[in-house]
Design an enzyme around this catalytic site. Structure first.
Site, PDB file in Angstrom:
ATOM      1  N   HIS A 101      -5.366  -3.617  -2.542  1.00 33.82           N
ATOM      2  CA  HIS A 101      -4.967  -2.660  -3.589  1.00 33.82           C
ATOM      3  C   HIS A 101      -4.802  -3.329  -4.950  1.00 33.82           C
ATOM      4  CE1 HIS A 101      -4.330   0.568  -0.694  1.00 33.82           C
ATOM      5  NE2 HIS A 101      -3.899  -0.389   0.117  1.00 33.82           N
TER       6      HIS A 101
ATOM      7  N   SER B  95       0.794  -1.236   0.000  1.00 33.25           N
ATOM      8  CA  SER B  95       0.000   0.000   0.000  1.00 33.25           C
ATOM      9  C   SER B  95       0.821   1.278   0.000  1.00 33.25           C
ATOM     10  CB  SER B  95      -0.955  -0.004   1.195  1.00 33.25           C
ATOM     11  OG  SER B  95      -0.239  -0.125   2.401  1.00 33.25           O
TER      12      SER B  95
ATOM     13  N   LYS C 195     -11.849   0.621  -1.753  1.00 31.43           N
ATOM     14  CA  LYS C 195     -10.935   1.148  -2.773  1.00 31.43           C
ATOM     15  C   LYS C 195     -11.628   1.032  -4.145  1.00 31.43           C
ATOM     16  CE  LYS C 195      -7.498  -0.198   0.584  1.00 31.43           C
ATOM     17  NZ  LYS C 195      -7.804   0.877   1.492  1.00 31.43           N
TER      18      LYS C 195
HETATM   19  N1  PMP Z   1      -5.312  -4.138   3.856  1.00 23.57           N
HETATM   20  C1  PMP Z   1      -4.606  -3.200   3.194  1.00 23.57           C
HETATM   21  C2  PMP Z   1      -3.403  -3.609   2.400  1.00 23.57           C
HETATM   22  C3  PMP Z   1      -5.013  -1.859   3.252  1.00 23.57           C
HETATM   23  O1  PMP Z   1      -4.304  -0.918   2.617  1.00 23.57           O
HETATM   24  C4  PMP Z   1      -6.168  -1.524   4.012  1.00 23.57           C
HETATM   25  C5  PMP Z   1      -6.676  -0.102   4.092  1.00 23.57           C
HETATM   26  N2  PMP Z   1      -5.849   0.904   3.791  1.00 23.57           N
HETATM   27  C6  PMP Z   1      -6.849  -2.536   4.679  1.00 23.57           C
HETATM   28  C7  PMP Z   1      -6.395  -3.831   4.584  1.00 23.57           C
HETATM   29  C8  PMP Z   1      -8.051  -2.225   5.528  1.00 23.57           C
HETATM   30  O2  PMP Z   1      -9.142  -1.980   4.723  1.00 23.57           O
HETATM   31  P1  PMP Z   1     -10.364  -1.047   5.164  1.00 23.57           P
HETATM   32  O3  PMP Z   1      -9.952   0.372   4.941  1.00 23.57           O
HETATM   33  O4  PMP Z   1     -11.465  -1.485   4.263  1.00 23.57           O
HETATM   34  O5  PMP Z   1     -10.654  -1.333   6.598  1.00 23.57           O
END
Ligand code: PMP
Length: 399
Positions: free
Chosen positions: A216, A188, A247
């Site tokens: 992602h 990310s 996303k």
């Molecule tokens: N896994 C990854 C790799 C993420 O980047 C994120 C959120 N940025 C999440 C899980 C958590 O997802 P959510 O925002 O839907 O709680």
């Protein structure tokens, strides 16, 4: 000792010490309210800016069909399910979304959670029992680390994308322990892709299961955006695929997909699934509509790829260090944390929103501006964004 003392006594060791300094200097970059958000552009402090800091990869949050699906779902089912999936909180829409996701990902079953965070925390803490070991990449998302910490098992961490280190760790673990390797499909912060075929080979050698966080990657990589395993053609060898609706799906919620027996176990043991209310109708309907659009309009994913490449090449040719990104997530390494926030502020003033990432979000010396592209960014917006980056980068002596 007053337990609240840490909230006001901000010594240099306090995690909020530097946040306070940033506020005093007028460069505090967090919790900035958007007054309007139209996808590729937003209004901040009354001013229209380019949006290069969103995870709205397919640009569907403002899509007319997605909005209408959400509105229709509210009209039909109301605003909330007011309960856990276990009890009164399951709608037929949850099951429909789960079936369509499982089919999309080539898995027997999928299970929808209320957020991506809860999906990782719930799944991992349910699966990693007291005699088990989770082996995670050092740059895995916080929700994976938290899931491991909440489990009764052990956690081992290998160096980021380092296959030798992964093997070294697996080799020394006892054969009779249950093992699961957990990686992000696309990282990310760096936009790098995990080398799944090689990871799979190592997992097979040491009889470890594999879980991939595709938060992602869905909507970004693979046929119709089916994610990292599809991108490498190895869906069968990834035991659990995790994703989020916050996303590419233009909604909120998360899911885990895999074999039906494993999913049945998770469904009955994941505490974040059982003890939290289910996602509401509007979120289900928007995720369902986004999934439909993903499959019907592959040109969006193609455009995202093209736009992201143009953004990456542009930043590189101006002279910025963008690391090893191969995806719409493009880090711009500034390295020094204060320069990073000053650059963030100047970029915003010049008309572009990006996200500064400083320690502890990244290791010291790796401070960066996280930029990300959308399928709906125009060539003109990319060019304008690059011009601003060049101007500010030169002014601050970064390029
Ligand atoms: N896994 C990854 C790799 C993420 O980047 C994120 C959120 N940025 C999440 C899980 C958590 O997802 P959510 O925002 O839907 O709680």
């Amino acid at each position: 000792m007053d337990i609240f003392e840490k909230c006001t006594n901000l010594t240099p060791l306090n995690p909020l010490y530097e946040a306070k300094i940033a506020i005093e200097k007028g460069v505090y970059p967090f919790f900035i309210p958007l007054e309007n958000n139209e996808g590729t552009e937003a209004i901040i402090n009354g001013k229209r800016v380019l949006m290069f800091g969103s995870n709205n990869y397919l640009g569907l949050t403002t899509d007319k069909r997605v909005r209408e699906a959400a509105i229709e779902a509210i009209k039909k089912y109301g605003t909330s399910v007011t309960g856990s999936r276990f009890m009164n909180g399951t709608l037929k829409l949850h099951l429909e979304l789960e079936e369509k996701l499982a089919e999309f990902l080539g898995k027997e079953k999928a299970l929808v959670f209320s957020t991506g965070y809860q999906t990782n925390v719930g799944t991992i803490s349910a699966i990693v029992g007291k005699d088990d070991i989770a082996i995670v990449d050092k740059e895995d998302h916080a929700s994976i680390i938290d899931g491991c910490k909440m489990s009764f098992g052990k956690m081992e961490r290998f160096k980021h994308n380092d296959l030798e280190d992964l093997e070294k760790i697996l080799k020394k673990l006892p054969e009779d322990k249950g093992k699961i390797v957990i990686v992000d499909g696309v990282y990310s912060m760096t936009g790098e892709i995990a080398p799944l075929p090689e990871i799979i080979e190592i997992c097979k050698k040491y009889k470890a299961r594999l879980m991939v966080d595709d938060a992602h990657s869905i909507g970004v990589l693979g046929k119709n955006g089916r994610g990292t395993a599809n991108y490498f053609g190895c869906e069968k060898d990834v035991d659990l695929i995790m994703g989020t609706f916050s996303k590419s799906f233009a909604s909120l919620g998360g899911f885990i997909a895999g074999d039906k027996d494993v999913l049945f176990y998770i469904q009955h043991t994941a505490r974040s699934f059982i003890f939290s209310a289910a996602i509401p109708p509007a979120n289900l309907a928007s995720a369902l509509k986004a999934l439909e659009i993903m499959q019907k309009e592959p040109e969006r994913i193609e455009n995202l790829k093209r736009i992201s490449e143009k953004w990456r090449n542009g930043l590189k040719s101006i002279g910025f260090d963008i690391g090893k990104s191969e995806t719409p997530i493009v880090p711009v390494y500034i390295r020094d944390k204060w320069k990073t926030v000053y650059m963030w502020k100047e970029l915003l003033e010049e008309g572009i929103y990006v996200n500064p990432v400083v320690p502890p979000g990244v290791p010291p010396g790796d401070s960066l501006l996280r930029t990300s592209c959308m399928a709906t960014h125009t060539d003109e917006q990319i060019e304008r964004g690059l011009e601003i980056f060049e101007k500010v980068g030169k002014r601050l002596g970064i390029i």
